[in-house]
Design an enzyme around this catalytic site. Structure first.
Site, mmCIF file in Angstrom:
data_model
loop_
_atom_site.group_PDB
_atom_site.id
_atom_site.type_symbol
_atom_site.label_atom_id
_atom_site.label_comp_id
_atom_site.label_asym_id
_atom_site.label_seq_id
_atom_site.Cartn_x
_atom_site.Cartn_y
_atom_site.Cartn_z
ATOM 1 N N LYS A 92 0.820 -1.222 0.000
ATOM 2 C CA LYS A 92 0.000 0.000 0.000
ATOM 3 C C LYS A 92 0.852 1.270 0.000
ATOM 4 O O LYS A 92 0.550 2.223 -0.717
ATOM 5 C CB LYS A 92 -0.951 -0.001 1.209
ATOM 6 C CG LYS A 92 -2.139 -0.945 0.997
ATOM 7 C CD LYS A 92 -2.959 -1.130 2.247
ATOM 8 C CE LYS A 92 -3.783 0.087 2.589
ATOM 9 N NZ LYS A 92 -4.657 -0.189 3.761
ATOM 10 N N TYR A 146 7.435 -6.059 -1.993
ATOM 11 C CA TYR A 146 8.297 -4.865 -1.987
ATOM 12 C C TYR A 146 8.711 -4.523 -3.422
ATOM 13 O O TYR A 146 8.538 -3.393 -3.880
ATOM 14 C CB TYR A 146 9.525 -5.153 -1.123
ATOM 15 C CG TYR A 146 10.456 -3.986 -0.925
ATOM 16 C CD1 TYR A 146 10.035 -2.828 -0.285
ATOM 17 C CD2 TYR A 146 11.786 -4.063 -1.346
ATOM 18 C CE1 TYR A 146 10.909 -1.767 -0.077
ATOM 19 C CE2 TYR A 146 12.664 -3.015 -1.132
ATOM 20 C CZ TYR A 146 12.225 -1.865 -0.500
ATOM 21 O OH TYR A 146 13.098 -0.826 -0.298
#
Ligand code: UDP
Length: 323
Positions: A92, A146
């Protein structure tokens, strides 16, 4: 007085950036949700009138009153142990968080620099890695949350540049170390130093033949500062090309710390890149930048920082190999 918003301000890199911009005479607004950051890293700035802090999660709508000249987006979990623990927040902040900050930059007519990473190259098939390499990433592996968030971040940043003419900068950060790294973030340097100070053996993952190239934080901050003030909008690698295997790095830390313990070998984590070294030709040409702090010098400063921490801090450790 120019003003800069720094997200991830209480983290390792964010806090060093706050220090640098305060020193350069900017009004600095720090923002952090404190999930992985620590107010201790910036408490010395709270007494300054040119520093303000907002406790806020940038994955939600970001509001900052007044004018803003620059935004540096450094909020994100950034160690494998963190993004395994909080994968959804990691996705997010790189995607929704970046979108919010690009929107803010557009509204304020501010220039924005986003923190990307050598992880966009994944487990690289090209060595050393230059900015034209597209990478070799497993989207559904443990590092995918990531790597893909950061790849999306680069894509949306370029889109805002192309569609809205926003002034954007993208730095691809390679392994960086220095004071204020979290002792329990599971990264190799705090892990080895913590182990050395606690009298434990140093855990090398795999056979220790995988390589990394470590940049001292002051060098990185200088590169970022120059990139922000440059007129270059394509990605730029910032890192130190001095490459070392993790086995040799463990031996180096045993020598530095005078530890009596030995290296012990643990399984290699999934998708752990086998080699990593920045090609910094572009940074040299465009920014006139290259690292100036040797590993010996940087490690001595970093070790002095960790050694001075209170004993109870040293007990905080992350046994990544047990999970
Ligand atoms: N590593 C290690 N022992 C540790 C922690 C990490 O040998 O206690 C290795 C890890 O497998 C990787 C390298 O050190 O090959 C760097 O790991 P780190 O988590 O610091 O960053 P990465 O570059 O993998 O994101």
């Amino acid at each position: 007085m120019k003003s800069v918003l720094i997200t991830g301000a209480a983290g390792f890199l964010g806090s060093h950036l706050c220090d640098r911009f305060v020193r350069e005479g900017y009004r600095v607004i720090g923002m952090d949700n404190l999930i992985t950051g620590d107010l201790k890293n910036i408490e010395h700035l709270f007494k300054l009138k040119e520093f303000e802090f907002y406790h806020h999660d940038v994955s939600k709508f970001v509001y900052v009153p007044g004018d803003l000249d620059y935004i540096l987006h450094f909020a994100s979990p950034a160690s494998p142990i963190d993004y395994l623990k909080i994968p959804i927040q990691t996705l997010k902040v790189g995607s929704l968080g970046t979108h919010n900050l690009l929107g803010l930059a557009k509204a304020k007519k501010a220039r924005i620099l986003v923190a990307s990473t050598s992880e966009v190259y994944g487990d690289p098939m090209v060595h050393p890695q230059n900015e034209d390499y597209w990478g070799h990433v497993n989207p559904i592996g443990p590092r995918g949350v990531y790597d893909e968030a950061k790849r999306f971040q680069e894509a949306i940043t370029m889109a805002y540049h192309n569609v809205h003419g926003l002034e954007t900068r993208i730095v691809r950060i390679f392994n960086t170390y220095g004071p204020r790294m979290r002792l329990n973030d599971g990264r190799v340097l705090p892990a080895f130093i913590g182990q050395a100070l606690r009298g434990e053996d140093l855990t090398v993952f795999g056979d220790g033949s995988q390589t990394r190239s470590f940049c001292y934080v002051d060098d990185l901050v200088e590169g970022i500062y120059r990139l922000l003030l440059s007129d270059y909008h394509l990605p730029v690698n910032i890192g130190n090309p001095d490459e070392i295997t993790m086995g040799e790095f463990g031996e180096e830390l045993i020598r530095l710390t005078g530890a009596q313990q030995k290296l012990i070998f643990k399984p290699l984590p999934t998708d752990d890149p086998k080699q990593r070294q920045p090609d910094i030709t572009r940074a040299k040409a465009i920014l006139g930048w290259e690292p100036t702090v040797s590993r010996a010098e940087g490690l001595a400063k970093t070790y002095a920082y960790f050694k001075a921490l209170p004993t109870e801090e040293l007990r905080k450790t992350a046994h990544r190999f047990e999970s």
